[in-house]
Design a protein around this motif. Structure first.
Motif, PDB file in Angstrom:
ATOM      1  N   TYR A 210       0.830  -1.200   0.000  1.00 14.58           N
ATOM      2  CA  TYR A 210       0.000   0.000   0.000  1.00 14.58           C
ATOM      3  C   TYR A 210       0.870   1.259   0.000  1.00 14.58           C
ATOM      4  O   TYR A 210       0.560   2.244  -0.679  1.00 14.58           O
ATOM      5  CB  TYR A 210      -0.929   0.010   1.215  1.00 14.58           C
ATOM      6  CG  TYR A 210      -2.155  -0.870   1.077  1.00 14.58           C
ATOM      7  CD1 TYR A 210      -2.899  -0.875  -0.102  1.00 14.58           C
ATOM      8  CD2 TYR A 210      -2.563  -1.686   2.127  1.00 14.58           C
ATOM      9  CE1 TYR A 210      -4.033  -1.679  -0.226  1.00 14.58           C
ATOM     10  CE2 TYR A 210      -3.692  -2.498   2.007  1.00 14.58           C
ATOM     11  CZ  TYR A 210      -4.416  -2.487   0.826  1.00 14.58           C
ATOM     12  OH  TYR A 210      -5.534  -3.281   0.699  1.00 14.58           O
ATOM     13  N   ALA A 214       0.764   4.212  -2.750  1.00 13.76           N
ATOM     14  CA  ALA A 214       0.542   5.593  -2.330  1.00 13.76           C
ATOM     15  C   ALA A 214       1.651   6.507  -2.832  1.00 13.76           C
ATOM     16  O   ALA A 214       1.395   7.612  -3.327  1.00 13.76           O
ATOM     17  CB  ALA A 214       0.435   5.668  -0.808  1.00 13.76           C
ATOM     18  N   ARG A 218       1.166   9.579  -5.476  1.00 15.72           N
ATOM     19  CA  ARG A 218       1.587  10.958  -5.185  1.00 15.72           C
ATOM     20  C   ARG A 218       2.556  11.458  -6.256  1.00 15.72           C
ATOM     21  O   ARG A 218       2.439  12.599  -6.722  1.00 15.72           O
ATOM     22  CB  ARG A 218       2.235  11.038  -3.802  1.00 15.72           C
ATOM     23  CG  ARG A 218       2.743  12.429  -3.448  1.00 15.72           C
ATOM     24  CD  ARG A 218       3.347  12.463  -2.061  1.00 15.72           C
ATOM     25  NE  ARG A 218       2.322  12.443  -1.032  1.00 15.72           N
ATOM     26  CZ  ARG A 218       1.673  13.515  -0.621  1.00 15.72           C
ATOM     27  NH1 ARG A 218       1.927  14.697  -1.170  1.00 15.72           N
ATOM     28  NH2 ARG A 218       0.767  13.413   0.325  1.00 15.72           N
ATOM     29  N   ALA A 249      -4.942   2.588  -0.234  1.00 18.18           N
ATOM     30  CA  ALA A 249      -3.509   2.849  -0.088  1.00 18.18           C
ATOM     31  C   ALA A 249      -3.262   4.252   0.460  1.00 18.18           C
ATOM     32  O   ALA A 249      -2.433   4.442   1.368  1.00 18.18           O
ATOM     33  CB  ALA A 249      -2.806   2.668  -1.426  1.00 18.18           C
ATOM     34  N   LEU A 250      -3.948   5.252  -0.076  1.00 23.32           N
ATOM     35  CA  LEU A 250      -3.709   6.631   0.356  1.00 23.32           C
ATOM     36  C   LEU A 250      -4.283   6.914   1.737  1.00 23.32           C
ATOM     37  O   LEU A 250      -3.662   7.619   2.545  1.00 23.32           O
ATOM     38  CB  LEU A 250      -4.293   7.607  -0.671  1.00 23.32           C
ATOM     39  CG  LEU A 250      -3.452   7.784  -1.940  1.00 23.32           C
ATOM     40  CD1 LEU A 250      -4.206   8.604  -2.979  1.00 23.32           C
ATOM     41  CD2 LEU A 250      -2.118   8.456  -1.617  1.00 23.32           C
ATOM     42  N   THR A 251      -5.453   6.371   2.030  1.00 24.81           N
ATOM     43  CA  THR A 251      -6.018   6.629   3.357  1.00 24.81           C
ATOM     44  C   THR A 251      -5.240   5.909   4.443  1.00 24.81           C
ATOM     45  O   THR A 251      -5.072   6.431   5.559  1.00 24.81           O
ATOM     46  CB  THR A 251      -7.505   6.211   3.407  1.00 24.81           C
ATOM     47  OG1 THR A 251      -7.640   4.847   2.962  1.00 24.81           O
ATOM     48  CG2 THR A 251      -8.345   7.118   2.517  1.00 24.81           C
ATOM     49  N   THR A 253      -1.968   5.066   4.243  1.00 20.07           N
ATOM     50  CA  THR A 253      -0.587   5.555   4.296  1.00 20.07           C
ATOM     51  C   THR A 253      -0.505   7.031   4.653  1.00 20.07           C
ATOM     52  O   THR A 253       0.288   7.441   5.497  1.00 20.07           O
ATOM     53  CB  THR A 253       0.110   5.308   2.941  1.00 20.07           C
ATOM     54  OG1 THR A 253       0.036   3.922   2.624  1.00 20.07           O
ATOM     55  CG2 THR A 253       1.565   5.741   2.997  1.00 20.07           C
ATOM     56  N   ASP A 254      -1.336   7.855   3.985  1.00 23.22           N
ATOM     57  CA  ASP A 254      -1.244   9.308   4.155  1.00 23.22           C
ATOM     58  C   ASP A 254      -2.446   9.911   4.879  1.00 23.22           C
ATOM     59  O   ASP A 254      -2.449  11.111   5.154  1.00 23.22           O
ATOM     60  CB  ASP A 254      -1.096   9.993   2.791  1.00 23.22           C
ATOM     61  CG  ASP A 254       0.206   9.623   2.098  1.00 23.22           C
ATOM     62  OD1 ASP A 254       1.119   9.147   2.802  1.00 23.22           O
ATOM     63  OD2 ASP A 254       0.328   9.806   0.875  1.00 23.22           O
ATOM     64  N   PRO A 258      -7.804  10.161  -2.458  1.00 25.76           N
ATOM     65  CA  PRO A 258      -7.171  10.585  -3.712  1.00 25.76           C
ATOM     66  C   PRO A 258      -7.631  11.966  -4.168  1.00 25.76           C
ATOM     67  O   PRO A 258      -6.818  12.786  -4.623  1.00 25.76           O
ATOM     68  CB  PRO A 258      -7.588   9.497  -4.699  1.00 25.76           C
ATOM     69  CG  PRO A 258      -7.817   8.287  -3.851  1.00 25.76           C
ATOM     70  CD  PRO A 258      -8.389   8.798  -2.575  1.00 25.76           C
TER      71      PRO A 258
END
Length: 318
Positions: A210, A214, A218, A249-251, A253-254, A258
């Motif tokens: 993930y 991410a 980005r 993946a974005l939620t 990890t970061d 998106p």
């Protein structure tokens, strides 16, 4: 070497004889790839061997899509040493298959598989039927040489990174008319980062996968944010994953969706533009950030930075 981006198509003249078509193909390979010996079956040698190519490049970054009749290739140690090319090649078959041998490895590679070749070592490639394929040049300086030198001849089709890599190479080729030198290099190097991930065969945990998606997303957004056609769905497609996987993946990890990440990157780009000398009109900055009105842009900008665009400009320009 020409560092500007260019692309061209090439094929033998319709009036060329079979021998001329074979000689022209040999010359083309010498120019675009390096020294390679060719052999034709008795059946093929007497027929109208045909081929065509579409090449695109900036400096030593090159992708060629080619199609040809059946032919056998052999690259000797003398060929490899004489060329002085210590890089690699990625082959992505589109139609047909070939038998490939290098060192103590041998593979049959067709659609759904990706071959990875060391260009500084001897190799044989037997193509018994018409073939259409993409071949991507990989300079040694742009990948992990230790991993690349020990890579399998066929990259692991079970890895989720493989369809991402194939998708990215296809995107590089499909947009051949649109690239400029800078954007082509950015996208090309991004593709090679995927390749580096594939060459690393260390088992990755789901969280690490993930994190990779991410980071890839980005990087894609930051590189292409100025293209207002870029959407989260397009980013997911370019990363070779589903929209749901990109969201997860974005939620994870970061901590951001998106759509919000893409919006924030564009607002940060707008903030940079406010600092440019010459005072670009705020309306133009709003449009470049994807907003149809200055009012909507100003509201989003103030929520993000706690200042209006005009206040931010005054602060940045002193």
């Amino acid at each position: 070497m020409n560092s500007d981006y260019w692309w061209d198509e090439e094929s033998p003249a319709e009036s060329a004889t079979a021998a001329e078509r074979r000689d022209h193909w040999r010359d083309y390979l010498q120019r675009r790839q390096g020294s390679v010996g060719l052999a034709f079956s008795a059946r093929e040698a007497g027929s109208d061997f045909g081929w065509k190519t579409l090449a695109q490049a900036a400096g030593d970054l090159q992708i060629v899509r080619f199609s040809s009749g059946s032919v056998h290739y052999r690259r000797t140690a003398r060929d490899a040493q004489g060329d002085g090319d210590d890089g690699y090649r990625v082959l992505v078959p589109v139609r047909g298959e070939f038998k490939l041998g290098q060192g103590d490895q041998a593979e049959i590679v067709g659609p759904g598989k990706v071959a990875f070749i060391r260009w500084d070592l001897p190799l044989v490639m037997r193509q018994d039927e018409p073939l259409e394929s993409l071949i991507m040049t990989v300079p040694r300086r742009l990948v992990n040489g230790d991993l690349a030198d020990n890579a399998p001849l066929a990259l692991d089709a079970r890895r989720p990174l493989l369809p991402m890599l194939v998708n990215q190479i296809n995107q590089l080729h499909a947009n051949h008319r649109m690239w400029n030198a800078h954007d082509f290099r950015v996208a090309y190097r991004s593709t090679l980062s995927l390749l580096d991930g594939l060459l690393d065969r260390t088992e990755a945990l789901p969280e690490q996968r993930y994190a990779f998606v991410a980071a890839r997303a980005r990087e894609t957004m930051e590189g292409l944010a100025d293209d207002l056609r870029l959407t989260p769905d397009a980013v997911a497609q370019m990363c070779g994953v589903s929209r749901r996987t990109l969201y997860t993946a974005l939620t994870k990890t970061d901590g951001v969706t998106p759509a919000v990440l893409l919006r924030d990157i564009r607002l940060e780009r707008a903030c940079e533009r406010l600092s440019y000398p010459g005072a670009i009109e705020i309306g133009r900055i709003a449009e470049a950030a994807g907003y149809s009105s200055v009012r909507r842009f100003s509201s989003a900008f103030q929520r993000r930075f706690e200042l209006t665009p005009q206040q931010m400009r005054e602060r940045l320009l002193g």
